[in-house]
Design a protein around this motif. Structure first.
Motif, mmCIF file in Angstrom:
data_model
loop_
_atom_site.group_PDB
_atom_site.id
_atom_site.type_symbol
_atom_site.label_atom_id
_atom_site.label_comp_id
_atom_site.label_asym_id
_atom_site.label_seq_id
_atom_site.Cartn_x
_atom_site.Cartn_y
_atom_site.Cartn_z
ATOM 1 N N ILE A 1 15.784 41.443 75.707
ATOM 2 C CA ILE A 1 16.853 41.521 74.704
ATOM 3 C C ILE A 1 18.184 41.869 75.362
ATOM 4 O O ILE A 1 19.223 41.272 75.045
ATOM 5 N N ALA A 2 18.159 42.821 76.288
ATOM 6 C CA ALA A 2 19.390 43.180 77.004
ATOM 7 C C ALA A 2 19.951 41.973 77.743
ATOM 8 O O ALA A 2 21.169 41.747 77.759
ATOM 9 N N LEU A 3 19.070 41.172 78.341
ATOM 10 C CA LEU A 3 19.527 39.978 79.056
ATOM 11 C C LEU A 3 20.101 38.927 78.110
ATOM 12 O O LEU A 3 20.997 38.170 78.499
ATOM 13 N N LEU A 4 19.602 38.875 76.889
ATOM 14 C CA LEU A 4 20.176 37.956 75.898
ATOM 15 C C LEU A 4 21.635 38.307 75.613
ATOM 16 O O LEU A 4 22.498 37.425 75.536
ATOM 17 N N TYR A 5 21.907 39.598 75.448
ATOM 18 C CA TYR A 5 23.289 40.031 75.225
ATOM 19 C C TYR A 5 24.158 39.713 76.446
ATOM 20 O O TYR A 5 25.297 39.244 76.306
ATOM 21 N N THR B 1 20.797 32.581 67.483
ATOM 22 C CA THR B 1 19.626 32.308 66.649
ATOM 23 C C THR B 1 18.417 33.083 67.147
ATOM 24 O O THR B 1 17.629 33.630 66.357
ATOM 25 N N LEU B 2 18.269 33.162 68.467
ATOM 26 C CA LEU B 2 17.186 33.958 69.045
ATOM 27 C C LEU B 2 17.325 35.439 68.672
ATOM 28 O O LEU B 2 16.342 36.097 68.320
ATOM 29 N N LEU B 3 18.559 35.955 68.738
ATOM 30 C CA LEU B 3 18.774 37.361 68.381
ATOM 31 C C LEU B 3 18.423 37.630 66.923
ATOM 32 O O LEU B 3 17.780 38.635 66.601
ATOM 33 N N ILE B 4 18.843 36.737 66.029
ATOM 34 C CA ILE B 4 18.540 36.917 64.604
ATOM 35 C C ILE B 4 17.039 36.865 64.366
ATOM 36 O O ILE B 4 16.484 37.656 63.584
ATOM 37 N N SER B 5 16.347 35.954 65.032
ATOM 38 C CA SER B 5 14.892 35.838 64.883
ATOM 39 C C SER B 5 14.194 37.101 65.397
ATOM 40 O O SER B 5 13.269 37.620 64.754
ATOM 41 N N ILE B 6 14.651 37.600 66.543
ATOM 42 C CA ILE B 6 14.094 38.848 67.084
ATOM 43 C C ILE B 6 14.366 39.993 66.121
ATOM 44 O O ILE B 6 13.513 40.874 65.914
ATOM 45 N N GLY B 7 15.551 39.997 65.507
ATOM 46 C CA GLY B 7 15.897 41.041 64.557
ATOM 47 C C GLY B 7 14.953 41.077 63.367
ATOM 48 O O GLY B 7 14.565 42.153 62.895
ATOM 49 N N SER C 1 24.063 35.705 55.340
ATOM 50 C CA SER C 1 24.983 35.831 56.475
ATOM 51 C C SER C 1 25.064 34.581 57.345
ATOM 52 O O SER C 1 26.151 34.211 57.801
ATOM 53 N N VAL C 2 23.932 33.950 57.601
ATOM 54 C CA VAL C 2 23.925 32.790 58.492
ATOM 55 C C VAL C 2 24.830 31.670 57.980
ATOM 56 O O VAL C 2 25.611 31.098 58.755
ATOM 57 N N PRO C 3 24.798 31.324 56.672
ATOM 58 C CA PRO C 3 25.756 30.309 56.192
ATOM 59 C C PRO C 3 27.209 30.723 56.388
ATOM 60 O O PRO C 3 28.068 29.873 56.657
ATOM 61 N N VAL C 4 27.508 32.022 56.249
ATOM 62 C CA VAL C 4 28.869 32.502 56.487
ATOM 63 C C VAL C 4 29.286 32.200 57.922
ATOM 64 O O VAL C 4 30.380 31.689 58.178
#
Length: 399
Positions: free
Chosen positions: A301-305, A41-47, A85-88
């Motif tokens: 971001i790298a640390l999130l991955y 969820t954090l990654l999608i929000s950052i995106g 995409s998120v519901p998928v």
């Protein structure tokens, strides 16, 4: 003879009552890995924030003649893809593991067929033929095939546990070879690397002997050398990267944009280098983040991955089901390698490739395919918390 009844706390009883009222939703909520769900969820929000930053540059670059895009054209489109995409991802994550596996195997066959149709029906973009369809229905089969291929390969290699005489390794090699040929014809060397890396990782985790892995490693090295000698796209990319013999404008500009903001960045909307950056909203969005939000944000971001990859692999340390182990490990490897390649290109540590940054780059096919893959990952990492945290309850009941 049964053992003594183990009393349960009021909190456990309360959670049990909640699950009884909403059995499916309650079961999903208590079995899902909520840490993984939070991280994605954090990654999608950052995106969304990153695409908002890159959208003006992309809109200016792709506006021509009488066709003028609003500066937030790509942000609006990305919001639509996120809503789809998120519901998928969430729906797939609720599936029982057996149903998720069957769905992935069926989709693997469908998208492999679509991949075979790309040379015939595909449309060419920037010198590469990777897409099928047109307009809103245009999609990239290889993006959707990646997670389904991973699950299919995990299922195939897990059959060795049931019958060690099955030729699962040769069959997996044949399938990998077919996919590699189809991808190289597009050409798409970057996707070929991801498929090959996932396949090798699954072979290693499935217990293939070190002798076979040594032969495969040697074959991989020979394949890269052969690609350099006889495959024009690979020759050009490697020469440009190592010997600086060709056009290195994209990677040079990506590195310059990445470092233009220093540690803290120029601030949202303050970037200027991004307007000179090709594909600022897709392949090089990591550089846009560096310019406007700083190198510290890029490190975060790298640390999130890294956190996602580490979380899954630590969770798999006590996994006993061979298929679930291979499927979850393979999906995580695919996810992590794609992120690593994109960030390596932006930092000039790898030659230029058309590779999106997972859940951050703009793109419909990419967002939907990643949601499919992460939904499968969430499904295969679901666990009943009471089987782990309250073992004595099941012990005394004979389970």
């Amino acid at each position: 003879m049964t053992g003594p009844v183990v009393p349960r706390s009021k909190a456990v009883v309360s959670r049990q009552n909640t699950r009884d009222k909403h059995p499916q939703l309650g079961l999903w909520f208590w079995e899902i890995d909520r840490v993984l769900l939070l991280l994605v969820t954090l990654l999608i929000s950052i995106g969304i924030i990153a695409v908002a930053a890159a959208s003006p540059a992309a809109a200016e670059r792709y506006s021509e003649g009488t066709v003028r895009f609003d500066q937030y054209h790509y942000l609006y489109r990305q919001l639509v893809w996120v809503v789809l995409s998120v519901p998928v991802m969430l729906i797939i994550s609720t599936m029982p593991k057996e149903r998720a596996r069957r769905m992935a195997l069926v989709l693997a066959c469908i998208f492999l067929f679509c991949l075979a149709l790309v040379p015939i029906l595909g449309s060419e973009v920037n010198g590469a033929k990777r897409w099928i369809g047109s307009g809103f229905a245009k999609f990239q089969p290889s993006e959707f095939l990646k997670p389904c291929f991973t699950v299919g390969m995990a299922w195939l290699l897990s059959l060795k546990v049931q019958d060690r005489t099955l030729p699962v390794v040769p069959l997996s090699a044949l399938l990998m070879g077919v996919i590699a040929v189809l991808l190289m014809k597009q050409p798409d060397f970057g996707q070929t690397v991801i498929f090959g890396t996932v396949w090798l990782a699954l072979l290693l985790l499935s217990g293939v002997s070190l002798r076979i892995m040594g032969w495969l490693f040697g074959a991989g090295v020979a394949g890269v050398i052969g690609a350099y000698l006889f495959y024009d796209t690979a020759t050009r990319r490697i020469n440009d990267f190592i010997f600086q013999t060709g056009d290195t404008y994209q990677t040079d500009m990506a590195h310059a944009t990445l470092t233009a903001g220093g540690l803290l960045g120029t601030g949202p909307g303050g970037g200027e280098m991004k307007f000179r950056l090709p594909e600022a909203h897709t392949d090089y969005i990591f550089s846009v983040i560096g310019e406007e939000f700083g190198l510290i944000a890029c490190l975060g971001i790298a640390l999130l991955y890294v956190a996602i990859v580490v979380r899954v692999f630590v969770k798999l340390l006590d996994e006993e089901d061979q298929f679930q182990l291979l499927a979850a490990a393979g999906l995580t490897t695919q996810f992590g390698v794609q992120a690593m390649i994109n960030m390596a290109v932006n930092t000039q540590l790898a030659p230029s490739k058309g590779m999106t940054l997972p859940f951050i780059s703009y793109g419909g096919s990419s967002m939907l395919a990643l949601s499919l893959g992460f939904g499968l990952l969430l499904a295969f990492t679901r666990r009943n918390p009471y089987l782990v945290r309250s073992p004595y309850v099941f012990k005394w009941s004979g389970k």
